[in-house]
Write a protein that holds these residues in place. Structure first.
Motif, PDB file in Angstrom:
ATOM      1  N   UNK A   1      -8.005   0.405  -7.493  1.00 30.23           N
ATOM      2  CA  UNK A   1      -7.328  -0.859  -7.235  1.00 30.23           C
ATOM      3  C   UNK A   1      -6.449  -0.741  -5.996  1.00 30.23           C
ATOM      4  N   UNK A   2      -6.598  -1.728  -5.130  1.00 25.12           N
ATOM      5  CA  UNK A   2      -5.697  -1.817  -3.995  1.00 25.12           C
ATOM      6  C   UNK A   2      -4.427  -2.521  -4.459  1.00 25.12           C
ATOM      7  N   UNK A   3      -3.327  -2.244  -3.777  1.00 24.93           N
ATOM      8  CA  UNK A   3      -2.041  -2.854  -4.109  1.00 24.93           C
ATOM      9  C   UNK A   3      -1.690  -3.852  -3.020  1.00 24.93           C
ATOM     10  N   UNK A   4      -1.398  -5.090  -3.443  1.00 28.30           N
ATOM     11  CA  UNK A   4      -0.998  -6.152  -2.528  1.00 28.30           C
ATOM     12  C   UNK A   4       0.378  -6.667  -2.912  1.00 28.30           C
ATOM     13  N   UNK A   5       1.323  -6.544  -2.003  1.00 26.38           N
ATOM     14  CA  UNK A   5       2.635  -7.164  -2.173  1.00 26.38           C
ATOM     15  C   UNK A   5       2.465  -8.604  -1.724  1.00 26.38           C
TER      16      UNK A   5
END
Length: 164
Positions: free
Chosen positions: A95-99
């Motif tokens: 999973x990529x992390x997006x703020x």
């Protein structure tokens, strides 16, 4: 970790806990880019989502000092706790992390991001929330920009910034 944001000419991002403008192409880009991944946001950003609920198809983590728990999200009360969980949980998860907002969360997590996906809207709107102007920060540079698109009489483009 990376962030995703839409900004106007003055790097405004919102007013009265709403987006400055809703552009279908930008909303599609956000949906397709973040689907299946992890979103980090603050309480007000969550409250601005449809029904005040997390977006479907994405895991949502809240960074909030005011919410103690939420039935649909992981809640972190401080930055140290959040960063610790990111370090132990996300490597190898796929999973990529997006703020994805709001202003305070962007400001707190910007130093930990190495990529920023910025929709630059070629218009000015009254805004009470802003994002740091990456063009003025020497540690950031534009890696690529899309062609200009237009919807609702408003021009915009997608820009990918990377930390130098």
């Amino acid at each position: 970790m990376q962030l995703i944001v839409a900004v106007d000419k003055n790097w405004g991002i919102g007013k009265d806990n709403e987006l400055l403008v809703r552009l279908p192409g930008d909303q599609k880009f956000f949906r397709e880019t973040t689907m299946g991944h992890l979103l980090i946001m603050g309480r007000l950003t969550l409250e601005s989502m449809p029904g005040g609920k997390p977006l479907p198809g994405r895991e949502t983590w809240l960074l909030s000092s005011t919410i103690t728990e939420h039935p649909d999200c992981r809640v972190f009360h401080d930055l140290k706790e959040l960063l610790h969980e990111i370090a132990i949980r996300t490597p190898g998860s796929g999973k990529e992390i997006f703020v994805c907002g709001g202003t305070k969360v962007y400001e707190e997590l910007l130093p930990y991001c190495d990529r920023a996906l910025v929709t630059k809207i070629d218009a000015e709107f009254p805004a009470d929330r802003t994002f740091p102007n990456l063009d003025e920060l020497p540690e950031w540079k534009v890696l690529r920009e899309s062609d200009v698109r237009e919807e609702k009489g408003i021009s915009y483009r997608f820009c990918e910034y990377v930390r130098k």
